[in-house]
Write a protein that holds these residues in place. Structure first.
Motif, PDB file in Angstrom:
ATOM      1  N   GLU A 163       7.509 -10.200  55.178  1.00  0.00           N
ATOM      2  CA  GLU A 163       7.475  -9.439  53.923  1.00  0.00           C
ATOM      3  C   GLU A 163       7.043 -10.337  52.758  1.00  0.00           C
ATOM      4  O   GLU A 163       6.244  -9.933  51.914  1.00  0.00           O
ATOM      5  CB  GLU A 163       8.854  -8.841  53.642  1.00  0.00           C
ATOM      6  N   ILE A 164       7.537 -11.570  52.730  1.00  0.00           N
ATOM      7  CA  ILE A 164       7.150 -12.516  51.670  1.00  0.00           C
ATOM      8  C   ILE A 164       5.655 -12.809  51.753  1.00  0.00           C
ATOM      9  O   ILE A 164       4.950 -12.803  50.738  1.00  0.00           O
ATOM     10  CB  ILE A 164       7.969 -13.820  51.781  1.00  0.00           C
ATOM     11  N   VAL A 165       5.148 -13.040  52.940  1.00  0.00           N
ATOM     12  CA  VAL A 165       3.721 -13.327  53.117  1.00  0.00           C
ATOM     13  C   VAL A 165       2.890 -12.130  52.677  1.00  0.00           C
ATOM     14  O   VAL A 165       1.872 -12.275  51.993  1.00  0.00           O
ATOM     15  CB  VAL A 165       3.419 -13.715  54.588  1.00  0.00           C
ATOM     16  N   ALA A 166       3.299 -10.937  53.056  1.00  0.00           N
ATOM     17  CA  ALA A 166       2.561  -9.734  52.661  1.00  0.00           C
ATOM     18  C   ALA A 166       2.575  -9.562  51.147  1.00  0.00           C
ATOM     19  O   ALA A 166       1.548  -9.222  50.536  1.00  0.00           O
ATOM     20  CB  ALA A 166       3.162  -8.516  53.346  1.00  0.00           C
ATOM     21  N   THR A 167       3.713  -9.815  50.508  1.00  0.00           N
ATOM     22  CA  THR A 167       3.825  -9.694  49.053  1.00  0.00           C
ATOM     23  C   THR A 167       2.918 -10.698  48.362  1.00  0.00           C
ATOM     24  O   THR A 167       2.234 -10.372  47.392  1.00  0.00           O
ATOM     25  CB  THR A 167       5.287  -9.905  48.606  1.00  0.00           C
ATOM     26  N   ARG A 168       2.900 -11.918  48.854  1.00  0.00           N
ATOM     27  CA  ARG A 168       2.034 -12.949  48.253  1.00  0.00           C
ATOM     28  C   ARG A 168       0.555 -12.624  48.454  1.00  0.00           C
ATOM     29  O   ARG A 168      -0.266 -12.898  47.591  1.00  0.00           O
ATOM     30  CB  ARG A 168       2.366 -14.323  48.827  1.00  0.00           C
ATOM     31  N   ALA A 169       0.224 -12.049  49.591  1.00  0.00           N
ATOM     32  CA  ALA A 169      -1.166 -11.677  49.841  1.00  0.00           C
ATOM     33  C   ALA A 169      -1.597 -10.578  48.871  1.00  0.00           C
ATOM     34  O   ALA A 169      -2.712 -10.609  48.345  1.00  0.00           O
ATOM     35  CB  ALA A 169      -1.341 -11.214  51.285  1.00  0.00           C
ATOM     36  N   GLU A 170      -0.707  -9.623  48.630  1.00  0.00           N
ATOM     37  CA  GLU A 170      -1.010  -8.562  47.669  1.00  0.00           C
ATOM     38  C   GLU A 170      -1.129  -9.132  46.261  1.00  0.00           C
ATOM     39  O   GLU A 170      -2.015  -8.752  45.499  1.00  0.00           O
ATOM     40  CB  GLU A 170       0.080  -7.490  47.695  1.00  0.00           C
ATOM     41  N   ALA A 171      -0.252 -10.068  45.906  1.00  0.00           N
ATOM     42  CA  ALA A 171      -0.272 -10.679  44.573  1.00  0.00           C
ATOM     43  C   ALA A 171      -1.543 -11.504  44.368  1.00  0.00           C
ATOM     44  O   ALA A 171      -2.054 -11.593  43.257  1.00  0.00           O
ATOM     45  CB  ALA A 171       0.963 -11.555  44.379  1.00  0.00           C
ATOM     46  N   ALA A 172      -2.062 -12.078  45.428  1.00  0.00           N
ATOM     47  CA  ALA A 172      -3.284 -12.868  45.319  1.00  0.00           C
ATOM     48  C   ALA A 172      -4.479 -11.996  44.969  1.00  0.00           C
ATOM     49  O   ALA A 172      -5.407 -12.452  44.308  1.00  0.00           O
ATOM     50  CB  ALA A 172      -3.537 -13.615  46.632  1.00  0.00           C
ATOM     51  N   HIS A 173      -4.476 -10.730  45.341  1.00  0.00           N
ATOM     52  CA  HIS A 173      -5.574  -9.816  45.045  1.00  0.00           C
ATOM     53  C   HIS A 173      -5.404  -9.123  43.701  1.00  0.00           C
ATOM     54  O   HIS A 173      -6.367  -8.649  43.135  1.00  0.00           O
ATOM     55  CB  HIS A 173      -5.713  -8.766  46.149  1.00  0.00           C
ATOM     56  N   GLU A 174      -4.221  -9.066  43.141  1.00  0.00           N
ATOM     57  CA  GLU A 174      -3.957  -8.378  41.877  1.00  0.00           C
ATOM     58  C   GLU A 174      -4.633  -9.019  40.667  1.00  0.00           C
ATOM     59  O   GLU A 174      -5.142  -8.303  39.825  1.00  0.00           O
ATOM     60  CB  GLU A 174      -2.454  -8.255  41.633  1.00  0.00           C
ATOM     61  N   PRO A 175      -4.673 -10.351  40.522  1.00  0.00           N
ATOM     62  CA  PRO A 175      -5.323 -10.924  39.338  1.00  0.00           C
ATOM     63  C   PRO A 175      -6.776 -10.496  39.198  1.00  0.00           C
ATOM     64  O   PRO A 175      -7.253 -10.301  38.091  1.00  0.00           O
ATOM     65  CB  PRO A 175      -5.215 -12.434  39.559  1.00  0.00           C
ATOM     66  N   GLU A 176      -7.482 -10.300  40.283  1.00  0.00           N
ATOM     67  CA  GLU A 176      -8.863  -9.842  40.221  1.00  0.00           C
ATOM     68  C   GLU A 176      -8.928  -8.455  39.588  1.00  0.00           C
ATOM     69  O   GLU A 176      -9.779  -8.175  38.751  1.00  0.00           O
ATOM     70  CB  GLU A 176      -9.486  -9.798  41.624  1.00  0.00           C
ATOM     71  N   ALA A 177      -8.008  -7.595  39.961  1.00  0.00           N
ATOM     72  CA  ALA A 177      -8.000  -6.250  39.404  1.00  0.00           C
ATOM     73  C   ALA A 177      -7.630  -6.271  37.938  1.00  0.00           C
ATOM     74  O   ALA A 177      -8.192  -5.527  37.133  1.00  0.00           O
ATOM     75  CB  ALA A 177      -6.992  -5.380  40.175  1.00  0.00           C
ATOM     76  N   VAL A 178      -6.735  -7.165  37.516  1.00  0.00           N
ATOM     77  CA  VAL A 178      -6.327  -7.278  36.121  1.00  0.00           C
ATOM     78  C   VAL A 178      -7.491  -7.799  35.304  1.00  0.00           C
ATOM     79  O   VAL A 178      -7.763  -7.316  34.197  1.00  0.00           O
ATOM     80  CB  VAL A 178      -5.094  -8.200  35.991  1.00  0.00           C
ATOM     81  N   GLU A 179      -8.237  -8.805  35.807  1.00  0.00           N
ATOM     82  CA  GLU A 179      -9.365  -9.363  35.094  1.00  0.00           C
ATOM     83  C   GLU A 179     -10.471  -8.337  34.918  1.00  0.00           C
ATOM     84  O   GLU A 179     -11.135  -8.291  33.896  1.00  0.00           O
ATOM     85  CB  GLU A 179      -9.904 -10.609  35.805  1.00  0.00           C
ATOM     86  N   ARG A 180     -10.692  -7.468  35.892  1.00  0.00           N
ATOM     87  CA  ARG A 180     -11.730  -6.455  35.813  1.00  0.00           C
ATOM     88  C   ARG A 180     -11.383  -5.403  34.749  1.00  0.00           C
ATOM     89  O   ARG A 180     -12.242  -4.855  34.118  1.00  0.00           O
ATOM     90  CB  ARG A 180     -11.914  -5.758  37.159  1.00  0.00           C
ATOM     91  N   GLY A 181     -10.096  -5.167  34.576  1.00  0.00           N
ATOM     92  CA  GLY A 181      -9.661  -4.151  33.632  1.00  0.00           C
ATOM     93  C   GLY A 181      -9.760  -4.598  32.179  1.00  0.00           C
ATOM     94  O   GLY A 181      -9.695  -3.808  31.272  1.00  0.00           O
ATOM     95  N   ARG A 182      -9.978  -5.863  31.880  1.00  0.00           N
ATOM     96  CA  ARG A 182     -10.046  -6.370  30.507  1.00  0.00           C
ATOM     97  C   ARG A 182     -11.267  -5.965  29.804  1.00  0.00           C
ATOM     98  O   ARG A 182     -12.315  -5.751  30.028  1.00  0.00           O
ATOM     99  CB  ARG A 182      -9.980  -7.886  30.483  1.00  0.00           C
TER     100      ARG A 182
END
Length: 112
Positions: free
Chosen positions: A93-112
């Motif tokens: 579960e920790i690995v899956a959460t970190r993998a999801e978190a690694a992809h989130e900054p890209e989505a946040v940067e695109r939304g700026r």
């Protein structure tokens, strides 16, 4: 008074025979092969050792002392197994959460 059997030999009772077998040990070995048209389909190798516990220990055979199903440690092994499965699930579960978190900054940067 001792009884004599055929051929002038002394007869032994079952207790004497069993004592001799357990004291010295007996090995029975055999192979079973199943062939069809000269093609070997199955081979079963049978080995049977009959001996007393003391004789087996002298021969270096003591597997029953360490077998968890015979020593009563099976409950402890099952408990450890459940604990390890819970830990593994938490780590996954920790690995899956970190993998999801690694992809989130890209989505946040695109939304700026």
């Amino acid at each position: 008074m001792q009884q004599q059997g055929y051929g002038g030999r002394e007869s032994a009772n079952l207790g004497d025979i069993l004592e001799r077998v357990l004291d010295r040990g007996v090995v029975i070995a055999g192979d079973i092969q199943v062939n069809l048209l000269d093609i070997e389909l199955l081979t079963i190798k049978l080995r049977l050792l009959i001996a007393s516990v003391d004789t087996a220990r002298e021969m270096g055979i003591d597997w029953w002392e360490h077998d968890p199903w015979l020593t009563g440690d099976a409950h402890e092994l099952a408990k450890q197994n459940r604990k390890l499965r819970r830990r593994l699930a938490a780590l996954e579960e920790i690995v899956a959460t970190r993998a999801e978190a690694a992809h989130e900054p890209e989505a946040v940067e695109r939304g700026r």
